[in-house]
Design an enzyme around this catalytic site. Structure first.
Site, PDB file in Angstrom:
ATOM      1  N   ARG A 143     -14.066 -19.315   9.460  1.00 60.52           N
ATOM      2  CA  ARG A 143     -15.108 -18.988  10.043  1.00 60.52           C
ATOM      3  C   ARG A 143     -15.245 -17.675   9.761  1.00 60.52           C
ATOM      4  NH1 ARG A 143     -15.844 -14.608  13.878  1.00 60.52           N
ATOM      5  NH2 ARG A 143     -13.153 -14.668  14.592  1.00 60.52           N
ATOM      6  N   ALA A 162      10.809   5.488  11.564  1.00 63.34           N
ATOM      7  CA  ALA A 162      10.042   6.506  11.477  1.00 63.34           C
ATOM      8  C   ALA A 162       8.868   6.927  12.155  1.00 63.34           C
ATOM      9  CB  ALA A 162       9.315   6.963  10.101  1.00 63.34           C
ATOM     10  N   ASP A 178      -2.510  -2.782   6.268  1.00 63.69           N
ATOM     11  CA  ASP A 178      -3.639  -3.460   7.378  1.00 63.69           C
ATOM     12  C   ASP A 178      -3.559  -2.551   8.452  1.00 63.69           C
ATOM     13  OD1 ASP A 178      -3.969  -5.289   5.722  1.00 63.69           O
ATOM     14  OD2 ASP A 178      -2.191  -6.820   6.627  1.00 63.69           O
ATOM     15  N   HIS A 225     -15.675 -25.867 -22.368  1.00 61.22           N
ATOM     16  CA  HIS A 225     -16.072 -26.948 -22.553  1.00 61.22           C
ATOM     17  C   HIS A 225     -14.529 -27.880 -22.182  1.00 61.22           C
ATOM     18  CE1 HIS A 225     -17.990 -31.522 -21.667  1.00 61.22           C
ATOM     19  NE2 HIS A 225     -18.243 -31.506 -22.547  1.00 61.22           N
ATOM     20  N   GLU A 262      -3.760 -22.385   5.269  1.00 59.99           N
ATOM     21  CA  GLU A 262      -2.870 -22.721   3.963  1.00 59.99           C
ATOM     22  C   GLU A 262      -1.668 -23.433   4.432  1.00 59.99           C
ATOM     23  OE1 GLU A 262      -4.090 -18.909   1.732  1.00 59.99           O
ATOM     24  OE2 GLU A 262      -2.805 -18.281   3.029  1.00 59.99           O
ATOM     25  N   GLU A 308     -17.480 -24.611 -15.849  1.00 58.80           N
ATOM     26  CA  GLU A 308     -18.411 -24.186 -16.721  1.00 58.80           C
ATOM     27  C   GLU A 308     -19.164 -25.082 -16.415  1.00 58.80           C
ATOM     28  OE1 GLU A 308     -19.171 -27.896 -19.312  1.00 58.80           O
ATOM     29  OE2 GLU A 308     -17.324 -28.491 -19.059  1.00 58.80           O
ATOM     30  N   THR A 349       4.596  -6.919   3.899  1.00 55.03           N
ATOM     31  CA  THR A 349       4.170  -8.409   4.583  1.00 55.03           C
ATOM     32  C   THR A 349       4.156  -8.989   2.993  1.00 55.03           C
ATOM     33  OG1 THR A 349       3.329  -7.693   6.207  1.00 55.03           O
ATOM     34  CG2 THR A 349       2.804  -9.025   5.219  1.00 55.03           C
ATOM     35  N   CYS A 350       3.085  -8.561   2.015  1.00 56.80           N
ATOM     36  CA  CYS A 350       3.229 -10.033   1.160  1.00 56.80           C
ATOM     37  C   CYS A 350       4.316 -10.072   0.104  1.00 56.80           C
ATOM     38  CB  CYS A 350       2.384  -8.373   0.164  1.00 56.80           C
ATOM     39  SG  CYS A 350       1.786  -9.527  -1.539  1.00 56.80           S
ATOM     40  N   TYR A 355      -7.310 -18.693   7.510  1.00 54.74           N
ATOM     41  CA  TYR A 355      -6.367 -18.442   6.296  1.00 54.74           C
ATOM     42  C   TYR A 355      -5.771 -19.405   6.682  1.00 54.74           C
ATOM     43  CZ  TYR A 355      -9.136 -14.572   3.617  1.00 54.74           C
ATOM     44  OH  TYR A 355     -10.112 -14.239   3.110  1.00 54.74           O
ATOM     45  N   TYR A 372      11.340  -3.594  -6.015  1.00 51.60           N
ATOM     46  CA  TYR A 372      10.726  -2.905  -5.208  1.00 51.60           C
ATOM     47  C   TYR A 372      11.164  -1.211  -4.977  1.00 51.60           C
ATOM     48  CZ  TYR A 372       5.822  -4.873  -3.748  1.00 51.60           C
ATOM     49  OH  TYR A 372       5.232  -5.433  -4.556  1.00 51.60           O
ATOM     50  N   CYS A 400       2.081 -13.274   1.107  1.00 52.54           N
ATOM     51  CA  CYS A 400       1.433 -13.816  -0.004  1.00 52.54           C
ATOM     52  C   CYS A 400       2.637 -14.445  -0.771  1.00 52.54           C
ATOM     53  CB  CYS A 400       0.524 -12.616  -0.836  1.00 52.54           C
ATOM     54  SG  CYS A 400      -0.094 -11.700   0.592  1.00 52.54           S
ATOM     55  N   LYS A 428       4.283 -17.627   0.063  1.00 50.09           N
ATOM     56  CA  LYS A 428       3.471 -18.319   0.471  1.00 50.09           C
ATOM     57  C   LYS A 428       3.251 -19.367  -0.604  1.00 50.09           C
ATOM     58  CE  LYS A 428      -0.915 -17.662   0.117  1.00 50.09           C
ATOM     59  NZ  LYS A 428      -1.248 -16.855   1.040  1.00 50.09           N
ATOM     60  N   GLY A 455       0.359  -1.193  -0.363  1.00 53.75           N
ATOM     61  CA  GLY A 455      -0.033   0.097   0.018  1.00 53.75           C
ATOM     62  C   GLY A 455       0.862   1.269  -0.129  1.00 53.75           C
ATOM     63  N   GLU A 473      11.099   3.166   5.562  1.00 55.50           N
ATOM     64  CA  GLU A 473      10.543   1.483   5.726  1.00 55.50           C
ATOM     65  C   GLU A 473      12.405   1.092   6.793  1.00 55.50           C
ATOM     66  OE1 GLU A 473       8.275  -0.935   5.503  1.00 55.50           O
ATOM     67  OE2 GLU A 473      10.329  -2.095   7.012  1.00 55.50           O
TER      68      GLU A 473
HETATM   69  P1  NDP Z   1      -7.372 -15.318  10.955  1.00 57.26           P
HETATM   70  O1  NDP Z   1      -7.909 -13.522  11.573  1.00 57.26           O
HETATM   71  O2  NDP Z   1      -7.856 -15.576   9.739  1.00 57.26           O
HETATM   72  O3  NDP Z   1      -7.437 -16.463  11.648  1.00 57.26           O
HETATM   73  C1  NDP Z   1      -7.320 -16.368  13.065  1.00 57.26           C
HETATM   74  C2  NDP Z   1      -7.120 -18.139  13.552  1.00 57.26           C
HETATM   75  O4  NDP Z   1      -6.656 -17.581  15.356  1.00 57.26           O
HETATM   76  C3  NDP Z   1      -8.583 -17.950  13.694  1.00 57.26           C
HETATM   77  O5  NDP Z   1      -9.649 -18.991  13.157  1.00 57.26           O
HETATM   78  C4  NDP Z   1      -9.038 -17.706  15.107  1.00 57.26           C
HETATM   79  O6  NDP Z   1     -10.246 -18.781  15.986  1.00 57.26           O
HETATM   80  C5  NDP Z   1      -8.144 -17.614  16.097  1.00 57.26           C
HETATM   81  N1  NDP Z   1      -7.691 -17.195  17.318  1.00 57.26           N
HETATM   82  C6  NDP Z   1      -7.197 -16.486  17.489  1.00 57.26           C
HETATM   83  N2  NDP Z   1      -7.177 -16.007  18.315  1.00 57.26           N
HETATM   84  C7  NDP Z   1      -6.916 -17.212  19.041  1.00 57.26           C
HETATM   85  C8  NDP Z   1      -6.841 -17.286  20.533  1.00 57.26           C
HETATM   86  N3  NDP Z   1      -6.162 -16.888  21.634  1.00 57.26           N
HETATM   87  N4  NDP Z   1      -6.164 -19.381  20.547  1.00 57.26           N
HETATM   88  C9  NDP Z   1      -6.739 -19.801  19.500  1.00 57.26           C
HETATM   89  N5  NDP Z   1      -6.852 -19.360  18.123  1.00 57.26           N
HETATM   90  C10 NDP Z   1      -6.878 -18.477  18.073  1.00 57.26           C
HETATM   91  O7  NDP Z   1      -5.754 -14.463  11.081  1.00 57.26           O
HETATM   92  P2  NDP Z   1      -4.905 -15.397  10.013  1.00 57.26           P
HETATM   93  O8  NDP Z   1      -3.934 -14.790  10.987  1.00 57.26           O
HETATM   94  O9  NDP Z   1      -5.571 -16.803   9.844  1.00 57.26           O
HETATM   95  O10 NDP Z   1      -4.705 -13.789   8.812  1.00 57.26           O
HETATM   96  C11 NDP Z   1      -4.909 -12.771   9.166  1.00 57.26           C
HETATM   97  C12 NDP Z   1      -5.369 -12.142   7.779  1.00 57.26           C
HETATM   98  O11 NDP Z   1      -4.654 -12.035   6.518  1.00 57.26           O
HETATM   99  C13 NDP Z   1      -6.566 -12.620   7.545  1.00 57.26           C
HETATM  100  O12 NDP Z   1      -7.482 -12.144   7.592  1.00 57.26           O
HETATM  101  C14 NDP Z   1      -6.493 -12.076   5.887  1.00 57.26           C
HETATM  102  O13 NDP Z   1      -6.937 -11.240   5.696  1.00 57.26           O
HETATM  103  C15 NDP Z   1      -4.799 -11.754   5.333  1.00 57.26           C
HETATM  104  N6  NDP Z   1      -4.738 -12.970   4.564  1.00 57.26           N
HETATM  105  C16 NDP Z   1      -5.153 -13.357   3.723  1.00 57.26           C
HETATM  106  C17 NDP Z   1      -4.871 -14.845   3.010  1.00 57.26           C
HETATM  107  C18 NDP Z   1      -5.121 -14.629   1.633  1.00 57.26           C
HETATM  108  O14 NDP Z   1      -5.698 -13.652   1.355  1.00 57.26           O
HETATM  109  N7  NDP Z   1      -5.072 -15.730   0.856  1.00 57.26           N
HETATM  110  C19 NDP Z   1      -3.320 -15.529   3.175  1.00 57.26           C
HETATM  111  C20 NDP Z   1      -2.805 -15.117   4.483  1.00 57.26           C
HETATM  112  C21 NDP Z   1      -3.346 -13.916   5.802  1.00 57.26           C
HETATM  113  P3  NDP Z   1     -11.867 -18.189  16.087  1.00 57.26           P
HETATM  114  O15 NDP Z   1     -12.241 -17.945  13.815  1.00 57.26           O
HETATM  115  O16 NDP Z   1     -12.172 -18.715  17.503  1.00 57.26           O
HETATM  116  O17 NDP Z   1     -11.812 -16.353  16.084  1.00 57.26           O
END
Ligand code: NDP
Length: 487
Positions: free
Chosen positions: A206, A116, A338, A470, A183, A475, A43-44, A179, A100, A49, A52, A16, A36
């Site tokens: 979730r 900074a 973020d 097809h 992953e 499809e 991060t990306c 996520y 970059y 990303c 990963k 960003g 920086e």
């Molecule tokens: P998420 O918010 O997606 O998931 C965090 C997970 O950790 C949830 O399952 C949560 O449970 C659990 N959790 C949180 N606190 C605790 C705890 N104290 N004890 C046990 N479990 C816990 O975060 P991520 O770290 O996976 O990813 C961060 C963000 O990065 C994502 O929201 C996404 O926006 C971005 N991202 C995107 C990707 C993509 O586009 N492919 C790939 C990787 C990251 P609960 O569900 O119960 O809250």
């Protein structure tokens, strides 16, 4: 009129911040600086990303020999060499970082390899001791992984550390169901690591469509991941520490070493130290793992920036609170990406950066539409998704649900049981497609295309009018004739 060193000072060289700085400098021609403290690309590019996705590619090769056998090829799986992959990965990330830096330089952005801190609404102090002034300040400092607050959590690693693991573990416990957890569970499983995943809720991912997350969970289990739902860590510690029968002094030494090496790795590029960990689950099971990975969410990187003292409001998780135009409560300070904890995806941060430049430097106030954003989870199989899940949509209005599950031709031919799913959630009143959910290999590629149609307000009949390509998996998205249910 007051003069400043720069028209814009950007803090943070991730996706960003770099985009905003480049566009402001090259398209508008204003004087821009960027600081920086770590590596350019953020991060990306450096620890998210990009590495990963390369690990996803690496992990997918393990299933190819058995697939190829079904097609008559005589091939064997050979060993995966983590050190070769890691070395190639590091070279690639260094190449991208140089690009970059070059992009910023070529756009005329002055860069500072320094931390900074904002001292006044128009003043920035760098860790080098330099003081700079700017008419507008943009905070684009991203986020960082959060560890749960449990004793000995420092013995676990977080996603930043994965790419610096000295050796591939034999076993890993991944905590979380989002996520990153899902992953990496698939990635490590594909690389031949014994993967156990604890998720505290009753189903992973979730917020995603229930049917989609159910199929992914089943596939992960079928592929060999030991997924434990409604489970968390109750106690953890290094193998041989006090709680598992060894002297406390060993624990103290180990804690110190782990904290130092893991904490110092990202900027110093050190190897991430590995300790065998003993874990007791909330279900009472005690098990040892080579590594525990916490994928338990990310927190906005807003600490010690000096902005709170200037009236910038921070939310519950430390996110910088901004309005629709990314402006904070202090009118000279804006924030994107973020650190604002809106939708934490690279393309969203980039779009926010460009909208910020339109608003502040091009005289075109532009708010990013945070609705209808397509995204993918790079599990195996992937999820591609846009819009509302069946569950959310049906609480808002009457919907028709079109869904199909099938075995993809490529893997079915080789006798594999992989499953794919396509789903459209359609408004009964307007016929508009409110949500599209795909579980399939390359679902991320497919949802990008479906996203265009859905953003244009496509109806189910628009999908139906489109002739199928097809034979493809996608499809199915234009050939679902009758609703599976009305909800
Ligand atoms: P998420 O918010 O997606 O998931 C965090 C997970 O950790 C949830 O399952 C949560 O449970 C659990 N959790 C949180 N606190 C605790 C705890 N104290 N004890 C046990 N479990 C816990 O975060 P991520 O770290 O996976 O990813 C961060 C963000 O990065 C994502 O929201 C996404 O926006 C971005 N991202 C995107 C990707 C993509 O586009 N492919 C790939 C990787 C990251 P609960 O569900 O119960 O809250």
């Amino acid at each position: 009129m007051k003069t400043y060193d720069y028209d814009l000072f950007v803090i943070g060289g991730g996706s960003g911040g770099v985009r905003a700085a480049r566009v402001a400098a090259s398209d508008v021609g204003v004087r821009v600086a960027l600081a920086e403290e770590d590596r350019y690309g953020g991060t990306c590019v450096i620890r998210g990303c990009v590495p990963k996705k390369l690990m996803v590619f690496a992990s997918e090769f393990s299933s190819i020999p058995s697939l190829a056998k079904g097609y008559g090829w005589d091939c064997e799986t050979s060993n995966f060499d983590w050190s070769v992959f890691r070395s190639n990965l590091n070279s690639e990330l260094s190449r991208l970082e140089i690009i970059y830096r070059q992009l910023l330089k070529n756009s005329g952005v002055e860069t500072f390899d320094a931390r900074a801190c904002v001292k006044s609404p128009n003043t920035i102090e760098l860790s080098t001791g330099e003081i700079k002034t700017a008419k507008t300040i943009l905070i684009a400092t991203g986020g960082k992984p959060a560890r749960p607050e449990i004793p000995n959590a420092e013995f676990g690693i977080v996603s930043d550390d994965i790419f610096n693991l000295k050796k591939l573990p034999k076993s890993i416990l991944i905590v979380g169901g989002g996520y990153i957890a899902c992953e990496f569970a698939c990635i490590f499983n594909g690389l031949g690591v014994e993967v156990t995943q604890y998720y505290r809720g009753n189903q992973i991912l979730r917020g995603f469509d229930n049917e989609a997350r159910g199929i992914v969970a089943e596939s992960m289990i079928e592929n060999g991941i030991n997924l434990h739902l409604d489970t968390n860590i109750s106690e953890m510690g290094p193998v041989n520490d006090d709680s598992t029968g060894v002297e406390a002094k060993d624990t103290v030494t180990a804690v110190g070493a782990a904290a130092e090496i893991i904490g110092g790795y990202s900027s110093a590029g050190k190897d991430c130290q590995q300790f065998p960990i003993c874990v007791k689950s909330t279900k009472g099971i005690t098990q040892e793992f080579d590594i525990v990975l916490f994928a338990t969410g990310r927190n906005p990187n807003s600490k010690n920036l000096g902005i709170e003292a200037l009236g910038v409001e921070l939310g519950e998780r430390g996110e910088v609170v901004v309005d629709a135009l990314s402006q904070t409560k202090n009118e000279t300070i804006y924030a994107i990406g973020d650190v604002t904890n809106r939708i934490n995806l690279t393309p969203v941060a980039i779009r926010e950066g460009m909208a910020f430049v339109d608003t502040v430097f091009k005289g075109k106030p532009t708010a990013v539409n945070h609705k209808l954003i397509p995204s993918a989870v790079f599990t195996q199989p992937e999820i591609g998704t846009i819009g509302l899940s069946e569950e959310i949509a049906s609480t808002r209005e009457k919907v028709e649900v079109y869904t199909t599950t099938f075995r993809p031709m490529q893997t079915a031919f080789a006798g594999k049981s992989d499953r794919a799913m396509m789903k459209l959630v359609v408004s009964v009143a307007t016929r508009k497609v409110l949500g599209c959910h795909i579980v399939a290999p390359n679902a991320g590629e497919m949802i990008q295309m479906a996203g265009i149609a859905i953003n244009m307000g496509a109806t189910k009949e628009d999908f139906d009018r489109t002739i199928a390509v097809h034979p493809t998996m996608s499809e199915e998205i234009v050939t679902m004739k009758s609703p599976t249910r009305v909800a």
